[in-house]
Each structure stands twice: as structure tokens, then as C-alpha cells.
Write an enzyme that holds these catalytic residues in place. Structure first.
Site, PDB file in Angstrom:
ATOM      1  N   GLU A 190       0.832  -1.214   0.000  1.00 26.62           N
ATOM      2  CA  GLU A 190       0.000   0.000   0.000  1.00 26.62           C
ATOM      3  C   GLU A 190       0.859   1.255   0.000  1.00 26.62           C
ATOM      4  O   GLU A 190       0.752   2.113   0.879  1.00 26.62           O
ATOM      5  CB  GLU A 190      -0.951   0.002   1.202  1.00 26.62           C
ATOM      6  N   GLU A 245      -5.696  -8.178  -1.023  1.00 28.36           N
ATOM      7  CA  GLU A 245      -6.382  -7.940   0.250  1.00 28.36           C
ATOM      8  C   GLU A 245      -7.815  -7.529  -0.040  1.00 28.36           C
ATOM      9  O   GLU A 245      -8.063  -6.741  -0.957  1.00 28.36           O
ATOM     10  CB  GLU A 245      -5.744  -6.805   1.064  1.00 28.36           C
TER      11      GLU A 245
END
Ligand code: BG6
Length: 478
Positions: free
Chosen positions: A175, A376
């Protein structure tokens, strides 16, 4: 058209959220080891080193360092074809700047990867998932310092050389864009080892850190392909589509710009160039960023092989809203408002399965059919064991089922090149944003409560059998 036969069904976690064993076998402290426990709406504190008397949930995680064999056996029972975790950088380079790696740390991952492979599960590995060595933050000032590029590449090279026969799919920075939140320092701290609030111009500093990370990531891609051309190296971005609240043109423009929070990072890493709008923004702000011509050439040469991304929610902007976001964990944008058409989780994360299909289409169209990997996705919930020692987690089944139906549509109807799906926190772990145990995502319940007490027992939730069926039927029965 159905999902490909070799579709990578699995689950995802990160070392710092589950391993524990934080001081074992020569491991050094990571940036996550100096973050205290928090709660919903209560920010985690970043301390100067480990302070006695404070509570640091990541030191224990769920003790996976010692239980991984049994846990991986449970993943195999669900039929996992892959398991995404990360390497704890400070197990390999305890301070971050040693000349030689820590052999005991390397051996641990050898054993863990062997265990996965013996169970028919292929490892999918992130090199830096919110757990860079604390020494690099302390001594070097984190990614604000160009020297980190070489230190990261040394670490990446060691990992590729050691594990390339066991691990094919890698990601560089988890991320990478999830640090553009000036309302809460944990995002910059975990991504870059920098507390942006301490700078006069936090936004400029964030772009500088991101640039050094882009270059480091590109160099890692180049190194990996030299070591083994079969390796697939992805970026990992937090994907959050942004919708306009109204068809008011000002809202539409604002949504476009807010979507840059995702697309800036994937653009640079997938295309290997800075988008034009970003260059103009740097100029407009008068930011003299340290970006050399050599860096730009490397970005191009080291473009990623696939887009890895997390997807939890979509966002909505209203150009006329002015929400109070001071101290917020969720948003730094005063224009972000709830979506009136959608429900949200107990932590206020909007539930939007169609947004996942939309995201897949955006990436597909933008990067010309580049492979994608949803690494995810999931729902954090408050859960307790019932009298049968299980959890009837129908809401999780409904959340994940809805998202799987949409990803299938993206593949079957839109032709998106999707290689896998690994729901987050397949076994309950410590939450990243709040440091809680009670925010649970797993198919497997772990008996550890906030504060760290509990037996550590693993118990199957209702979704365990449900996900086993999903995988066994390759997504036909959802
Ligand atoms: C992502 C991270 O931001 O979301 C994970 O990559 C994190 O590390 C996950 O755990 C869910 O967030 P949280 O705060 O609910 O644990």
C-alpha cells in the site's frame, strides 16, 4: 468463461501483524514494534523506542513464529493455493544497514516457505509491509533519505537470491500510497519511517519519500529479473475508487482528483513514468523534489509485472462538505462523506462489491490488460465464540461472497486478467490501524483478546467451510 483453473485462491497477512517473536533469533526492532495498542477512534502512539509499561500488540501478534506449521495445515485444509505474507525486513537486516544478512532470519523463512510448498501452497511475498527496521527510521530519517534505496535493494537482492526457487510472486512496498494521510502519523511512519506531521511541508515530503520508494522498487524489479526472469514482481496499492456525491460538475472534478490518491502510485509503477498532472502539481507548488534523469530512466526500466492491490471500500466526495477530520484514522479529506446507497462496517468502511469490479476495470483499461492480483479484501468484525466454540460469521460470508461474484463478472464479462484473490487476515491478526485484536477478519478465530491475554487456540468459523467450498469449486459455488 470461468475463472482460470490455476486461479490463485488463498489468504493474506503481514509478518508484523501475526509473527510475534519480535526479539528472537537476532531480529531487530521494526517501526511497528514501537506502536502501542489503540482502539476504534483512538490513535496508536508511536514511541521513541520500546518504553517499559506501554503495551505493544505486535510484539506478540498471534505467535505465528512458533505456530506456523499448524496454521499452514489449516490453510491447506481450506484448499489454499497460495498464502500471502511478508518478510520481516528486520529479521534479515536487524538494523537495516548491516553488510551481511542474519542467517537465522533467512533460515526461518526457508522453513516457512518449505512448509507451505509441502502443503501445496505457493508463497506470495511482500518485501516491505509496514515493518522496515526501526534503525533506518532512527538513524537515517527513513525514506526521506536517498541512502535507503541502496539498503532496500541489498535486502531485496538477498531475498530474491535465496528464495527465487520457492517464491515466484513478490510485491515491493505494501500500500505504497497509504501514507498520504496527514491526519494520522501512523501511515507515514509505517510506510516510510517518517512522521510527516513534524515537517513544515508534509505533502512535499510524502512525495519525496514515495519517489525514493519508486526508484528502490524499480531497481528491485530489475534485480529480480536478472536473478530469475520467471519472477513476477508487483506493486501493491490501496485501491479506493472515488465517486462524486452529486452530478454537480464540481463534485465530479473533485472525485477525479481524489482518485489520484490511488492512481498516482499505480501509474508510476505500472507505466514507469510520472503522470503529467503530477509534474504540473510539483511545479505549481514550487517543490524542488530530488528526482534525477537517471531515476526516471530506472522507473521506466523497472515497471512492475502486475498490479497487486487491496480493496476494502470506495469513497464519496462532496465539494460542499467540510467534515472535521482532525485526528481521524479513516480520512484526511474534509470533503469525504458517507455513501447514502451503501452500508458500512462497524469501523465505518463502506461495503461496495461493485466498486471492486469498477476498480478492476479501471486498472485493466488504464494499463492495457496488465495482470492484476487482489491481495487484500475483507471485513473486520467484533466476534465472540459461541457455545459450540465457533463463530457464525454470516456477515463475512455475505461480504466476501458479494466481492467474489463481482470479481467473477470482471473476469467473465469484462475480460480482466485477474490471477488471484487473497482475502485479508485469513486468520485473525492484530489490526494495523487500531492495534486491536477485536477487529477480526479471519476464517479462523484466534483466542487472543485486546491486551494480549487468551489461550491462543485456533477455532474454525462458519466461513472456513464456506471458503473451502468456494476454492474447491473454483468460485462456482459462492
Ligand atoms: C491494509 C493493510 O491497510 O489493511 C493491512 O495492508 C491491514 O496491513 C488491512 O491490516 C486492514 O486494516 P486494519 O486496520 O483493519 O487492520
Amino acid at each position: 468463461m470461468a475463472l482460470p483453473k490455476d486461479f490463485l485462491w488463498g489468504g493474506a497477512v503481514a509478518a508484523h501483524q501475526l509473527e510475534g517473536g519480535y526479539a528472537e533469533d537476532g531480529r531487530g526492532l521494526s517501526v511497528s514494534d514501537v506502536m502501542t495498542g489503540g482502539a476504534h477512534g483512538v490513535a496508536r502512539e508511536i514511541t521513541d523506542g520500546v518504553i517499559e509499561g506501554k503495551y505493544y500488540p505486535n510484539h506478540k501478534g498471534i505467535d505465528f513464529y512458533h505456530t506456523y506449521r499448524d496454521d499452514i495445515a489449516l490453510f491447506a485444509e481450506m484448499g489454499f493455493r497460495c498464502f500471502r505474507t511478508s518478510i520481516s525486513w528486520s529479521r534479515i537486516f536487524p538494523e537495516g544497514d548491516e553488510e551481511r544478512p542474519n542467517e537465522a532470519g533467512l533460515r526461518f523463512y526457508d522453513d516457512m516457505f518449505d512448509c507451505m510448498l509441502e502443503n501445496g501452497i505457493q508463497p506470495v511475498i511482500t518485501l516491505s509491509h509496514f515493518e522496515m527496521p526501526y534503525g533506518l527510521a532512527k538513524k537515517y530519517g527513513g525514506w526521506a533519505n536517498r541512502e535507503l534505496i541502496d539498503l532496500f535493494v541489498r535486502y531485496a537482492r538477498v531475498c530474491f537470491e535465496r528464495y527465487h526457487e520457492k517464491v515466484r510472486y513478490w510485491m515491493t512496498f505494501n500500500e505504497i500510497g497509504n501514507q498520504f494521510n496527514t491526519a494520522n502519523d501512523i501511515f507515514g511512519w509505517t510506510n516510510s519511517g517518517v512522521r510527516f506531521s513534524q515537517y513544515d511541508d508534509p505533502e512535499r515530503m510524502m512525495y519525496q519519500c514515495a519517489h525514493y520508494e519508486f526508484v528502490a522498487s524499480a531497481l528491485a524489479v530489475i534485480e529480480a529479473h536478472k536473478i530469475d526472469p520467471d519472477l513476477m514482481i508487483g506493486c501493491m496499492v490501496a485501491a479506493g475508487p472515488v465517486y462524486p456525491r452529486e452530478c454537480r460538475p464540481a463534485d465530479v472534478l473533485m472525485a477525479n482528483d481524489a482518485f489520484h490518491g490511488t492512481l498516482f502510485f499505480s501509474d508510476v509503477q505500472a507505466r514507469g513514468t510520472y503522470p503529467n498532472w503530477a509534474k504540473r502539481m510539483f511545479d505549481r507548488n514550487g517543490w524542488d523534489l530530488d528526482i534525477t534523469d537517471e531515476d526516471l530512466a530506472l522507473l521506466k526500466q523497472g515497471a512492475v509485472d502486475y498490479i497487486g492491490f487491496s480493496y476494502y471500500m470506495s469513497h464519496v466526495v462532496d465539494s460542499e462538505a467540510h467534515a472535521d477530520v482532525s485526528g481521524s484514522v479513516e480520512s484526511a479529506d474534509e470533503h469525504m462523506v458517507p455513501n447514502p446507497y451503501l452500508d458500512a462496517t462497524d469501523w465505518g468502511w463502506t461495503i461496495d462489491p461493485v466498486g471492486l469490479r469498477y476498480m478492476l476495470k479501471v486498472f485493466d483499461e488504464r494499463y492495457d490488460g496488465m495482470p492484476q492480483f487482489i491481495v487484500e479484501n475483507g471485513i473486520g468484525m467484533y466476534e465472540d465464540l459461541d457455545e459450540n466454540d465457533t463463530v457464525e460469521d454470516d456477515a463475512r460470508i455475505s461480504y466476501l461472497g458479494g466481492h467474489i461474484r463481482e470479481l467473477k463478472r470482471a473476469v467473465e464479462e469484462d475480460g480482466v486478467n485477474l490471477i488471484g484473490y487473497t482475502p485479508w487476515g485469513c486468520i485473525d491478526v492484530v489490526s494495523f490501524t487500531t492495534g486491536e485484536y477485536r477487529k477480526r477478519y479471519g476464517f479462523i478465530y484466534v483466542d487472543i483478546q485486546d491486551g494480549g491475554e487468551g489461550t491462543g487456540r485456533r477455532l474454525k468459523k462458519k466461513s472456513f467451510e464456506w471458503y473451502r467450498r468456494v476454492i474447491a469449486t473454483n468460485g462456482e459455488e459462492v
